[in-house]
Design an enzyme around this catalytic site. Structure first.
Site, short mmCIF file in Angstrom:
data_model
loop_
_atom_site.label_atom_id
_atom_site.label_comp_id
_atom_site.label_asym_id
_atom_site.label_seq_id
_atom_site.Cartn_x
_atom_site.Cartn_y
_atom_site.Cartn_z
CE LYS A 282 40.21 37.60 43.59
NZ LYS A 282 39.65 37.86 42.28
NE ARG A 380 37.06 33.37 36.20
CZ ARG A 380 37.82 34.23 36.89
NH1 ARG A 380 39.08 33.94 37.15
NH2 ARG A 380 37.33 35.38 37.32
CE1 TYR A 508 66.26 16.29 51.92
CE2 TYR A 508 65.28 18.48 51.83
CZ TYR A 508 65.43 17.25 52.46
OH TYR A 508 64.74 16.99 53.60
C1 LIG Z 1 39.97 38.98 41.63
C2 LIG Z 1 39.00 39.70 40.85
C3 LIG Z 1 39.11 41.09 40.65
C4 LIG Z 1 40.28 41.92 41.12
O1 LIG Z 1 41.33 41.87 40.19
P1 LIG Z 1 42.68 42.68 40.43
O2 LIG Z 1 43.44 42.50 39.17
O3 LIG Z 1 43.34 42.04 41.58
O4 LIG Z 1 42.29 44.07 40.68
C5 LIG Z 1 38.07 41.74 40.01
N1 LIG Z 1 37.00 41.05 39.56
C6 LIG Z 1 36.89 39.72 39.72
C7 LIG Z 1 35.68 39.03 39.17
C8 LIG Z 1 37.88 38.99 40.35
O5 LIG Z 1 37.75 37.67 40.50
#
Ligand SMILES: *Cc1c(COP(=O)(O)O)cnc(C)c1O
Length: 614
Positions: A282, A380, A508
């Site tokens: 992702k 979530r 700045y």
């Molecule tokens: C991003 C994500 C992971 C991976 O987590 P890491 O800590 O980067 O290994 C696993 N499961 C879900 C549902 C996620 O959104």
């Protein structure tokens, strides 16, 4: 058993003699073969004469003087060559013909770089070496690039001493045909002379030299294709790469694909071999790329990929990725693309379940693969334990879904202080999967673990794991971190260096008042590139000449100023490391008061990504 070693190295000599004492009794006995300057060596080196790029090494063995010539003058190559020579002597393969071949050695580098080229081409730069073996490696790398349908190879003469060129180029041609290369461009006198051997490739062009090829470049019209540029160093193919390459400002995120594979293998061996792995790609694979990373993972037989949004999955499919892809956050409006591109949604609520069910039914689709998300404490997305009775009654009815997996997400798998809660989450999850399993009467994967949970909670005993940040070289657990390879390196360059008087301010807002006369370097990276503004005014540091220098003043949108007063010999155009192996990303994240995830995913798309495999 033989041990061949160099006795000129005092430490090696000492260790070997102690080792030998202890091994005296062993059978079969360890026999030593030493080389070095002293007279007692089996191979005594009497002279090492370097001249430009060649070295003549002379030595005495069996009371006779012999010599070899190698086309290198660096210490490492000389030492390697002598060791090889010693082995040949030991194996009695030191006849004249074999020893003469030292002169025709040539440097090899397996570094393959993947770059964005002009007109939406993908360029694989392999302009370092060219022999049959490295050609087949290069071709394999090429055909794993699925982003474009057309494949082109630009190849120099192949250096393979002592081969008949008809045999050699017939073999090259059949390799190209076997890999289904669409267009072939041969550059060099030998390949030009052998052009009739390539007649079965659809489109072929031959040139005597790089210059001749570059003159013809406009007529070749490269666009939307994968191009392998492979030439022996002496042909100067880097000229071709620089012409084909897209020019952008010189802040580069380089991504080591070999390191990703290493990290993947590291986590794999922590798991039982039957456990499946889903790679989280992702957010552009945590900022490091999309199809570039996905195709490497696909090639290394990852079982599943996961993305956050439908568009991310569509992009991977368009680039030719064909393994299953889970999409975690699907909106109703994306259902059509979802099924067009065979992407598998995470179902997280009753309303989504109903909407997707209706969509599938109205399109006459049955058995569509989906994944159920259980909320065990993140709060979530997902069905809670309380939702289970209703969920199970729906799943027991006639539904157009094939449940591929059921999963939950841990909220603090990296944190020992939260282990009690983590265990509670795993327990709730197991209860949920048990009741879903009895309702469905078929198997699905259960998965809980992210990176930290693979190492810290042994994957909670599940049959799949979701590997994210660990792939990209980062693990919260310092013991594991040491075993990973660094994947991403962010570098930029210095655009200007100036002397500024004591008492003046930089940047700045006049935040940084100089207490001494200072040398200030402006580098080509700012908060628009993802360098956090919170790193201004000394909070952040970068590496110039491998030394840490502080950021001075506020970080600007496109630029940042560094105080390099204490360094010498820094020049405009010099490269600066923002993070990488020598300045680990977790340290930078700490300075910015955030986590590595945020920095990685925040490197903006304007920063050019360069992929390499070493
Ligand atoms: C991003 C994500 C992971 C991976 O987590 P890491 O800590 O980067 O290994 C696993 N499961 C879900 C549902 C996620 O959104």
């Amino acid at each position: 058993t033989f041990l061949v070693y160099c006795s000129d190295n005092a430490l090696v000599e000492k260790e070997v003699s102690e080792f030998k004492k202890n091994l005296l009794q062993t059978k079969p006995a360890l026999e030593l073969f030493s080389w070095g300057k002293a007279a007692g060596n089996d191979l005594q080196i009497t002279s090492i004469a370097k001249k430009a790029n060649t070295t003549i090494i002379t030595g005495i063995y069996n009371r006779e003087t012999h010599s070899i010539q190698i086309p290198f003058a660096d210490e490492a190559s000389i030492e390697n060559a002598i060791t090889c020579w010693a082995v040949l002597i030991l194996l009695k393969k030191d006849d004249k013909e074999v020893v003469q071949k030292f002169a025709s050695l040539y440097p090899i580098s397996m570094r393959l770089e993947l770059k964005h080229g002009l007109n939406n081409c993908t360029i694989i730069n392999d302009s370092y070496s060219n022999d049959l073996y490295s050609l087949s490696i290069g071709l394999n790398f090429l055909i794993h690039q699925k982003q474009h349908k057309k494949y082109t190879v630009i190849l120099s003469d192949v250096l393979q001493s002592g081969r008949n060129s008809e045999v050699l180029y017939s073999e090259v041609a059949s390799l190209l045909i076997q890999k289904k290369v669409d267009q072939f461009i041969g550059i060099g006198p030998e390949i030009f002379a052998s052009k009739k051997l390539f007649s079965s490739i659809k489109s072929c062009h031959f040139y005597h030299s790089v210059g001749e090829f570059l003159k013809d470049l406009a007529t070749l019209q490269f666009h939307d294709q994968n191009i392998l540029v492979k030439g022996a160093r002496s042909f100067g193919f880097e000229q071709i790469v620089s012409v084909l390459e897209q020019k952008v400002h010189q802040t580069i995120l380089s991504i080591d694909l070999k390191a990703i594979v290493h990290n993947l293998k590291y986590y794999k061996q922590l798991l039982p071999s039957s456990t499946k792995l889903m790679a989280m790609v992702k957010a552009f694979s945590y900022g490091s790329g999309s199809h570039e990373i996905a195709s490497v993972l696909e090639y290394h037989s990852i079982d599943y990929l996961a993305v956050a949004y439908t568009d991310e999955g569509v992009e991977l499919r368009k680039a030719g990725i064909s393994i299953p892809i889970m999409v975690m956050n699907v909106e109703t409006t994306a259902f059509a693309s979802l099924i067009n591109y065979m992407l598998e949604p995470e179902i997280f609520s009753f309303s989504m379940l109903r909407d997707f069910e209706n969509f599938l039914k109205s399109n006459g689709v049955m058995n569509y693969p989906v994944h159920l998300k259980i909320d065990t404490g993140m709060h979530r997305l997902g069905f809670t334990k309380e939702d289970l009775p209703e969920l199970i009654s729906i799943l027991s009815g006639s539904i157009p879904f094939a449940i591929k997996s059921v999963f939950t997400h841990l909220v603090a798998s990296e944190d020992a202080k939260q282990d009690v809660f983590t265990k509670y989450q795993i327990k709730v999850f197991k209860e949920c999967t048990t009741s879903i399993k009895s309702a469905l009467k078929y198997d699905f994967y259960s998965h809980v673990a992210n990176t930290s949970a693979i190492s810290r909670h042994r994957n909670a005993g599940m049959d799949m794991a979701r590997l994210g940040i660990g792939l990209y070289g980062i693990d919260h657990n310092s013991r594991v971190q040491k075993k990973l390879c660094n994947v991403t390196t962010l570098t930029t360059t210095i655009s200007q260096i100036k002397n500024v008087k004591a008492g003046d301010t930089v940047g700045y807002g006049r935040n940084a008042k100089l207490h001494r006369e200072s040398i200030i370097a402006t580098v080509r990276i700012g908060y628009a590139d993802g360098y956090p503004r919170s790193l201004g005014n000394g909070m952040g540091k970068m590496l110039v000449q491998d030394k840490l220098v502080p950021v001075v003043g506020n970080v600007c949108m496109d630029m940042t100023m560094l105080d390099i007063t204490d360094l010498h010999g820094v020049h405009e155009g010099d490269s600066v490391i923002v993070f990488g192996e020598k300045l680990p990303l977790p340290i930078l994240a700490k300075w910015a008061n955030t986590i590595p995830y945020e920095i990685m995913t925040g490197i903006s798309q304007r920063v050019k990504r360069v992929y390499f495999e070493e």
